[in-house]
Structures are given as C-alpha cells and as structure tokens.
Design a protein around this motif. Structure first.
Motif, PDB file in Angstrom:
ATOM      1  N   LEU A  59       0.848  -1.193   0.000  1.00  0.00           N
ATOM      2  CA  LEU A  59       0.000   0.000   0.000  1.00  0.00           C
ATOM      3  C   LEU A  59       0.884   1.244   0.000  1.00  0.00           C
ATOM      4  CD1 LEU A  59      -2.661  -1.074   2.660  1.00  0.00           C
ATOM      5  CD2 LEU A  59      -2.963  -0.994   0.183  1.00  0.00           C
ATOM      6  N   SER A  60       0.467   2.280  -0.708  1.00  0.00           N
ATOM      7  CA  SER A  60       1.264   3.497  -0.764  1.00  0.00           C
ATOM      8  C   SER A  60       0.369   4.710  -0.923  1.00  0.00           C
ATOM      9  CB  SER A  60       2.258   3.430  -1.930  1.00  0.00           C
ATOM     10  OG  SER A  60       3.013   4.622  -2.006  1.00  0.00           O
ATOM     11  N   THR A  61       0.699   5.768  -0.205  1.00  0.00           N
ATOM     12  CA  THR A  61      -0.058   7.018  -0.299  1.00  0.00           C
ATOM     13  C   THR A  61       0.500   7.925  -1.385  1.00  0.00           C
ATOM     14  OG1 THR A  61       1.368   7.937   1.436  1.00  0.00           O
ATOM     15  CG2 THR A  61      -0.749   6.983   2.123  1.00  0.00           C
ATOM     16  N   VAL A  62       1.623   7.530  -2.016  1.00  0.00           N
ATOM     17  CA  VAL A  62       2.229   8.330  -3.086  1.00  0.00           C
ATOM     18  C   VAL A  62       2.528   7.434  -4.277  1.00  0.00           C
ATOM     19  CG1 VAL A  62       3.290   9.949  -1.464  1.00  0.00           C
ATOM     20  CG2 VAL A  62       4.600   7.954  -2.246  1.00  0.00           C
ATOM     21  N   ASN A  63       2.741   8.056  -5.430  1.00  0.00           N
ATOM     22  CA  ASN A  63       3.169   7.330  -6.623  1.00  0.00           C
ATOM     23  C   ASN A  63       4.666   7.062  -6.489  1.00  0.00           C
ATOM     24  OD1 ASN A  63       4.156   6.723  -9.290  1.00  0.00           O
ATOM     25  ND2 ASN A  63       2.251   7.525 -10.109  1.00  0.00           N
ATOM     26  N   VAL A  64       5.031   5.816  -6.208  1.00  0.00           N
ATOM     27  CA  VAL A  64       6.420   5.466  -5.893  1.00  0.00           C
ATOM     28  C   VAL A  64       7.375   5.826  -7.029  1.00  0.00           C
ATOM     29  CG1 VAL A  64       7.997   3.550  -5.408  1.00  0.00           C
ATOM     30  CG2 VAL A  64       5.774   3.649  -4.274  1.00  0.00           C
ATOM     31  N   GLY A  65       7.000   5.482  -8.251  1.00  0.00           N
ATOM     32  CA  GLY A  65       7.874   5.718  -9.390  1.00  0.00           C
ATOM     33  C   GLY A  65       8.133   7.184  -9.664  1.00  0.00           C
ATOM     34  N   GLN A  66       7.116   8.027  -9.427  1.00  0.00           N
ATOM     35  CA  GLN A  66       7.245   9.456  -9.702  1.00  0.00           C
ATOM     36  C   GLN A  66       7.784  10.248  -8.516  1.00  0.00           C
ATOM     37  OE1 GLN A  66       3.481  10.897 -11.143  1.00  0.00           O
ATOM     38  NE2 GLN A  66       3.482   9.550 -12.938  1.00  0.00           N
ATOM     39  N   THR A  67       7.683   9.720  -7.321  1.00  0.00           N
ATOM     40  CA  THR A  67       8.090  10.448  -6.116  1.00  0.00           C
ATOM     41  C   THR A  67       9.550  10.219  -5.764  1.00  0.00           C
ATOM     42  OG1 THR A  67       5.837  10.301  -5.219  1.00  0.00           O
ATOM     43  CG2 THR A  67       7.603  10.817  -3.665  1.00  0.00           C
ATOM     44  N   PHE A  68      10.023   8.974  -5.895  1.00  0.00           N
ATOM     45  CA  PHE A  68      11.362   8.647  -5.410  1.00  0.00           C
ATOM     46  C   PHE A  68      12.381   8.599  -6.543  1.00  0.00           C
ATOM     47  CE2 PHE A  68       8.493   6.768  -2.222  1.00  0.00           C
ATOM     48  CZ  PHE A  68       8.961   7.426  -1.096  1.00  0.00           C
ATOM     49  N   SER A  69      13.566   9.113  -6.252  1.00  0.00           N
ATOM     50  CA  SER A  69      14.687   9.073  -7.188  1.00  0.00           C
ATOM     51  C   SER A  69      15.244   7.658  -7.238  1.00  0.00           C
ATOM     52  CB  SER A  69      15.773  10.042  -6.727  1.00  0.00           C
ATOM     53  OG  SER A  69      16.305   9.619  -5.475  1.00  0.00           O
ATOM     54  N   ASP A 174       5.329  -1.311  -6.839  1.00  0.00           N
ATOM     55  CA  ASP A 174       5.781  -1.231  -8.221  1.00  0.00           C
ATOM     56  C   ASP A 174       6.173   0.200  -8.576  1.00  0.00           C
ATOM     57  OD1 ASP A 174       3.464   0.200  -9.823  1.00  0.00           O
ATOM     58  OD2 ASP A 174       2.484  -1.199  -8.441  1.00  0.00           O
ATOM     59  N   LEU A 175       6.833   0.352  -9.712  1.00  0.00           N
ATOM     60  CA  LEU A 175       7.305   1.657 -10.182  1.00  0.00           C
ATOM     61  C   LEU A 175       6.479   2.145 -11.362  1.00  0.00           C
ATOM     62  CD1 LEU A 175      11.152   0.898 -10.110  1.00  0.00           C
ATOM     63  CD2 LEU A 175       9.755   1.927  -8.301  1.00  0.00           C
ATOM     64  N   LEU A 176       5.344   1.502 -11.630  1.00  0.00           N
ATOM     65  CA  LEU A 176       4.583   1.767 -12.850  1.00  0.00           C
ATOM     66  C   LEU A 176       3.440   2.749 -12.658  1.00  0.00           C
ATOM     67  CD1 LEU A 176       4.430  -1.926 -14.107  1.00  0.00           C
ATOM     68  CD2 LEU A 176       6.073  -0.159 -14.740  1.00  0.00           C
ATOM     69  N   GLY A 177       3.164   3.171 -11.434  1.00  0.00           N
ATOM     70  CA  GLY A 177       2.067   4.114 -11.203  1.00  0.00           C
ATOM     71  C   GLY A 177       0.908   3.478 -10.478  1.00  0.00           C
ATOM     72  N   LYS A 178      -0.163   4.237 -10.302  1.00  0.00           N
ATOM     73  CA  LYS A 178      -1.293   3.790  -9.480  1.00  0.00           C
ATOM     74  C   LYS A 178      -2.059   2.615 -10.087  1.00  0.00           C
ATOM     75  CE  LYS A 178      -4.518   7.223 -11.391  1.00  0.00           C
ATOM     76  NZ  LYS A 178      -5.448   8.311 -11.059  1.00  0.00           N
ATOM     77  N   GLU A 179      -1.887   2.359 -11.398  1.00  0.00           N
ATOM     78  CA  GLU A 179      -2.621   1.269 -12.041  1.00  0.00           C
ATOM     79  C   GLU A 179      -1.890  -0.066 -11.953  1.00  0.00           C
ATOM     80  OE1 GLU A 179      -5.683   1.378 -13.210  1.00  0.00           O
ATOM     81  OE2 GLU A 179      -5.792   3.472 -12.556  1.00  0.00           O
ATOM     82  N   SER A 180      -0.723  -0.088 -11.292  1.00  0.00           N
ATOM     83  CA  SER A 180       0.048  -1.317 -11.110  1.00  0.00           C
ATOM     84  C   SER A 180       0.289  -1.999 -12.464  1.00  0.00           C
ATOM     85  CB  SER A 180      -0.668  -2.251 -10.136  1.00  0.00           C
ATOM     86  OG  SER A 180       0.141  -3.355  -9.774  1.00  0.00           O
ATOM     87  N   PHE A 181      -0.078  -3.282 -12.588  1.00  0.00           N
ATOM     88  CA  PHE A 181       0.154  -4.031 -13.825  1.00  0.00           C
ATOM     89  C   PHE A 181      -1.067  -4.066 -14.735  1.00  0.00           C
ATOM     90  CE2 PHE A 181       3.726  -6.945 -11.993  1.00  0.00           C
ATOM     91  CZ  PHE A 181       4.622  -5.889 -12.125  1.00  0.00           C
TER      92      PHE A 181
END
Length: 452
Positions: A59-69, A174-181
């Motif tokens: 679970l994540s409150t942010v978009n992992v791929g877009q938020t983290f370097s 995942d690093l693909l955004g809120k839509e996962s796979f």
C-alpha cells in the motif's frame, strides 16, 4: 532488592527489528537525495511507505515511481528485501559476511524463526535460503526485462530487478504508477513471471528446505511407484496453496465472467489468465492487473477471506497462514465426527498446535475488527472499501479499492499500525510483552459448561 533481568526473546527481537528498520527507512526516504526534483514527501507519507516496504505490504499514499529518485528506489528495494528475508535471517547473513562466529543463542533464534525442530544445519540453511532467493529473483528479473527493456530501454533492467524482488517478497510495490500491472493484463510473460515469483515467495523457506532434503534423499516405495517423501508441513502447504489458488480462480471466473468492467470483454484465455493472477496476488502480493474497485461485492467478500488466510509460515507472505486454516479445518472435522484426536494426512496433530492456531486466528480477527472500527471512525468512506483496505493491510497484501491516497493523517497511522502488526503477527506482539514465566503448570478441577 533483586532486579529482574529482561531478556530479548525471539519475538521481541523480531518486533524491535521491524520497528527500527521502519524508522531508519523513514529517515532515509525523507533525505533530499531520495526524492525526485519537483516532488515532495512529508513525514506521514515517508513513514507509511517505509512501513509498507519493510512489512512487504504494497500500500502506498504516493506514486512510488514518480516520487522517489533512483537512490530512494534502492532504499525501498533494500527495505523490501530486509522485510522479505526477515530480521533474524538478515542478521545471520550479515554476521557471516563479517566472518563472525554464530553463537548458540543466535542459532536458537534461527531455529525459532524457521520453526524447526533441530539446531543442526541452520547456518547452512540460511545460506541456501539466501542463494535460492537471489537465484529466483534473478530469473524473475530476466523474465520482466524481456518486456520492460524493449519498452523502457536500459531503465527496464532496473524495473526488472525491482519488480522481481518485490514479487518474490510478496511486497507488491511497483514503479509503474497507481494502475500497477493493469496495462499488462494480457501480457503472458508479465503475468506468468509474477505468478511464479509470488507462489515461490509464499511457500515459506522451510518448504524449500524440505524439498531440497527430499529430492536429495532416499526414495520410499509407495502405491503406484516410487515417490520422494515430504514431511507433513510441506504437504499441507503445497495442497493448501493449490486449493486456494484454484478456488480463487474459479470463483473469480464465476462472479466476474460477464462483468464488462473486469473480465467481461476479455477473450477466454485472457479471462483465465486474469482470474489466476487475481487469485495468486490475493495471497499477500499486492500487484493488480484489474482495478480492485471494479470487482463485484461478492468477489470482494471472497477476496477478503483469501487475503485473511494469506500465504504459508516462515516465508514472505502474511495472513493467518495456510497451515493454520488446514489444522483448524481438521479440528472442526474431528469434532463433527466425534473423534478425540485431530488428524490430517494420516498424522495426529498435538493439541498445543490446535490451541496456537485458535489463538492466531482470534488475535488476528480481533485486531482486524478493532482497527477497521478505528478507521471507520476517523475516515469517511464506503464500508466495503475500508474493510478491504484494512484486511489488505493486516494480511500484508497491498491491494486497495482506491482509498489509500485519500487517507487522512489518523487513517495513515492506523493502516501503518495494521501493516506492522500484520507482518510481526498479533500473537507475536502479545508474546513479546508477556514477561511471565511459570515454573510449572497448575492443574485445576474439571468443570462442566453449556456450549452452543
């Protein structure tokens, strides 16, 4: 006056290890180097994502791929790997790297962590687990790279590594955004790679050990030919894994076959692939090829039950575990048939295991109800969505019907607590604070009560 010495038991070490790891992860994720330029991250988001990663939830409150370097993503990967292997295994590997002698107390920690009956070969087992983990994750990374490299270039190699670790550790980040796979719902390579990694991680390390032992050992003559004999634990795990995946797949096909928002517009082959993926990911993985909010209510109720059951003991999965459910089912059948002993696969199960199973389910269900009530109190939202979210958190699944990003501060803290409690186990937490040690059991007179 004599001061009572408070020792660090296995349960306390596990509890403190995950807590300290989550706090260190929070600090690392809040570093400027961990955040992409133009993005921001407050303390509650950093804490939530760190707990989700180390508790292999997803679970994540942010978009992992877009938020983290890239640095922040590496931190997440380390947290996931640490959470998947576990504090005891990770510490043992570190001691081996530093060439430090593994003491008897540390071997006992390993024995308790893997729930094994012997101290023999534990260090070798740990090394084998680590090598097997790297091998499986490496194969998974190659599978993902076949799709990601043509699409993302060299960055696809990193995507392959990250998602392979996340899938094997049943993390679902995942690093693909809120839509996962969801964009890969009909991609056979992505689906099969993910399914195999999730199953491999969810079987539990003792099952690997038993398969290795049985495959290298003697063969026993059985009806119809020769078979390599597995112990009762491994057989229960394998049977329950196949059963739950099959039930989840079949019920998804039945309930969602004509739903235009989920399986309705797919070909028969894609329907089967998507249903199988959904059934497997419910086993505490957290990836999704279909938006969870689009499933019918009947499907979601089934999914909540499967998530609550989870994977198998001493692995990367959460939930009350397959073996627990199998033993309680056997106990129920014994009571219905009026039998004194609980048996499964022609083996008698000791009463202490049944009592422990009852305690695990009771503690987990109680924690689920209390925390769901708390989240309903502080957070506006649909009841099914919140129950789904909380079950996903406490079973360390990571699937959501879309309310994670809408959680307020209190809601985030409640869900983070659920993820932490789900990873260490409610009964582990209770044992960690139980300092009483009885010298002997006291027997009392029997009494009769009315039941039912």
């Amino acid at each position: 006056m004599r001061i009572k010495k408070r020792t660090l038991t296995t349960t306390r070490i596990i509890m403190l290890g995950f807590f300290i790891g989550a706090m260190l992860g929070t600090v690392c994720l809040m570093l400027p180097i961990s955040i992409r330029e133009g993005s921001s991250l407050d303390f509650s988001d950093a804490l939530f994502v760190s707990v989700s990663a180390i508790c292999v939830t997803g679970l994540s409150t942010v978009n992992v791929g877009q938020t983290f370097s890239a640095f922040g993503q590496v931190i997440l990967l380390l947290l996931i790997q640490f959470g998947g292997l576990g504090i005891v295994t990770f510490t043992t590997l570190l001691l081996l790297v530093l060439r430090r002698r593994i003491t008897l107390s540390e071997r006992i920690l390993l024995q308790n962590a893997y729930n094994l009956d012997t101290l023999s070969g534990l260090v070798r087992l740990t090394v084998k687990i680590f090598k097997a983990t790297l091998l499986i994750e490496g194969i998974g990374a190659v599978g993902y790279s076949l799709v990601f490299v043509p699409e993302y270039g060299l960055r696809g190699i990193w995507y392959g590594i990250f998602h392979a670790v996340s899938a094997f550790c049943n993390a679902g980040i995942d690093l693909l955004g809120k839509e996962s796979f969801c964009a890969y719902a009909d991609n056979v390579i992505i689906n099969i790679t993910t399914i195999l990694l999730i199953i491999a991680g969810g079987l539990g390390f003792p099952v690997y050990w038993e398969i290795i032992r049985a495959s290298g050992g003697h063969r026993t003559k059985a009806e119809g030919g020769y078979v390599r004999k597995l112990n009762i634990h491994a057989r229960i795990v394998l049977v329950m894994t196949v059963l739950l995946i099959t039930v989840g797949t079949v019920l998804t096909l039945v309930f969602e076959y004509d739903n235009p928002d989920t399986l309705g517009n797919m070909s028969w082959g894609n329907k089967l692939l998507a249903a199988a993926f959904q059934s497997v990911t419910l086993r505490t993985a957290g990836f999704a090829t279909i938006n969870q909010s689009l499933f019918r209510n009947a499907s979601c109720l089934v999914y909540i039950i499967i998530m609550f059951i989870g994977g198998s003991p001493a692995g990367t999965a959460g939930g009350v575990k397959t073996v627990t459910v199998a033993l309680l089912s056997a106990s129920l059948m014994a009571n219905i048939r009026g039998r004194k002993d609980v048996t499964i696969m022609h083996r008698r199960i000791a009463d202490e295991y049944i009592r422990r199973c009852v305690a695990i389910v009771f503690f987990s269900f109680s924690a689920l109800m209390v925390l769901t009530t708390a989240l309903l109190f502080v957070q506006d939202g649909d009841f099914l969505d919140i129950l789904y979210e909380m079950t996903s958190a406490i079973a360390t699944v990571g699937l959501s019907r879309g309310i994670t990003v809408e959680l307020n501060f209190a809601g985030r803290m409640i869900v983070a607590l659920a993820m932490y409690l789900g990873r260490i186990g409610p009964i582990t937490l209770a044992l960690a604070f139980n300092s009483s040690r009885s010298a002997s059991d006291v027997s009392y007179a029997d009494s009769r009560v009315i039941i039912g």
